[in-house]
Write an enzyme that holds these catalytic residues in place. Sequence first.
Site, PDB file in Angstrom:
ATOM      1  N   GLY A   7     -15.688 -22.742  20.497  1.00 29.61           N
ATOM      2  CA  GLY A   7     -16.819 -23.275  19.752  1.00 29.61           C
ATOM      3  C   GLY A   7     -16.477 -24.633  19.169  1.00 29.61           C
ATOM      4  N   ALA A   8     -17.474 -25.482  19.047  1.00 26.64           N
ATOM      5  CA  ALA A   8     -17.290 -26.790  18.410  1.00 26.64           C
ATOM      6  C   ALA A   8     -18.320 -26.924  17.301  1.00 26.64           C
ATOM      7  CB  ALA A   8     -17.434 -27.913  19.436  1.00 26.64           C
ATOM      8  N   GLY A   9     -18.434 -25.846  16.524  1.00 26.22           N
ATOM      9  CA  GLY A   9     -19.379 -25.836  15.417  1.00 26.22           C
ATOM     10  C   GLY A   9     -18.777 -26.419  14.157  1.00 26.22           C
ATOM     11  N   VAL A  58     -16.902 -25.318  11.732  1.00 24.92           N
ATOM     12  CA  VAL A  58     -15.508 -25.048  11.370  1.00 24.92           C
ATOM     13  C   VAL A  58     -14.552 -25.411  12.502  1.00 24.92           C
ATOM     14  CG1 VAL A  58     -13.844 -23.264  10.735  1.00 24.92           C
ATOM     15  CG2 VAL A  58     -16.108 -23.277   9.683  1.00 24.92           C
ATOM     16  N   GLY A  59     -14.737 -24.797  13.668  1.00 25.74           N
ATOM     17  CA  GLY A  59     -13.854 -25.087  14.788  1.00 25.74           C
ATOM     18  C   GLY A  59     -13.906 -26.542  15.211  1.00 25.74           C
ATOM     19  N   ASN A  79     -15.218 -14.673   9.001  1.00 21.85           N
ATOM     20  CA  ASN A  79     -15.374 -14.080   7.684  1.00 21.85           C
ATOM     21  C   ASN A  79     -15.193 -12.573   7.728  1.00 21.85           C
ATOM     22  OD1 ASN A  79     -15.949 -16.531   6.331  1.00 21.85           O
ATOM     23  ND2 ASN A  79     -18.055 -16.461   7.053  1.00 21.85           N
ATOM     24  N   LYS A  91     -10.166 -14.155   0.216  1.00 21.58           N
ATOM     25  CA  LYS A  91     -11.271 -14.997   0.675  1.00 21.58           C
ATOM     26  C   LYS A  91     -12.550 -14.167   0.837  1.00 21.58           C
ATOM     27  CE  LYS A  91     -13.212 -18.028   4.081  1.00 21.58           C
ATOM     28  NZ  LYS A  91     -13.232 -18.568   5.446  1.00 21.58           N
ATOM     29  N   GLU A 151     -24.762 -13.744   8.149  1.00 19.91           N
ATOM     30  CA  GLU A 151     -23.701 -12.765   8.408  1.00 19.91           C
ATOM     31  C   GLU A 151     -23.720 -11.637   7.367  1.00 19.91           C
ATOM     32  OE1 GLU A 151     -19.977 -14.752  10.461  1.00 19.91           O
ATOM     33  OE2 GLU A 151     -20.443 -15.809   8.607  1.00 19.91           O
TER      34      GLU A 151
END
Length: 310
Positions: free
Chosen positions: A7-9, A11-12, A102, A185, A268
């Site tokens: 993924g290139a969202g 976060v990533g 998460n 977290k 989520e």
Amino acid sequence: MKILVVGAGAVGGYFGARLAQAGRDVTFLVRPQRFEQLQRDGLRIVSPHGDLTIKPKTVTADKVSAPFDVVFLSVKAQALDQAVNDMAAAVGPDTMIYPVLNGMRHMGTLASRFGERAVLGGVCMVATDLDAEGRIVQLAPMQKLVYGEIDGQISDRVRALDAEFTGAGFDTQLSATIQQDMWNKWVFIATLGLVTCLLDGPIGEINSATDGTAIALRAVEECASVAAARGYSIPAPFLENLRKQVSDKSSPQTSSMYRDLEKGKSVEVETILGDLLSHAGEHKLETAVLQAACVRLRVYQKARLSKKAK
């Protein structure tokens, strides 16, 4: 190391771009639409640490043909099953899977598919969002990756991962207590998500309303009580800092769940709140505020899916 970022969202894409900028060998596994966007516009970051545009190495699932040393997995929970299938060809006998999703539910999913040894524990601390142009916008200066073996051992392979991530333009931590870190977290994001989504606003606005602070502090205690019942008591300094954050009357802080809610996107709820509520039920804990937030977001999710089906 050859690193595959799934993924290139928000976060990533952020951490992958920083790693690539620092000269690491990074490839992004993306869906066809994102592939075309990145080929056209590049991977763009707007950040208080400096804006960045790179021409990333990208690949789609049908083109992955050999194992990588590291698979950096940062998709949303609802995309996990598809991501697991897409990245399967990239996972060899010595591949480290580094997930920063998460909650904790994804750990069982990954271990079932790839074996327990392949999966590291991971925590990501960053506030980022994708804007309408596909740019990754960093909302606050914080940027940190924490990683470690699930059993707490400081293995040669995790030392090698630490060497690869260190000095790449963000903070890093090699942890011997990664499961505790993950629970810390989880309690943090569950509390923040619960409060902002249930009470429908940023932290400052919530605390400016009568009884808003009482609900926010109750959320802290409920979420922390679940962690303690599971054997992961949240450290007192961490809890005190969390109480201060959620009771700050001047804070503009929201949560990623709230931002998704505001945009009409999927949230989520089951991964962050529903799973926590299940643990609470197993231990017969009183978590009325957590339960109310779950119901509120389940109603939202159901209405959203009904709208999409029409």
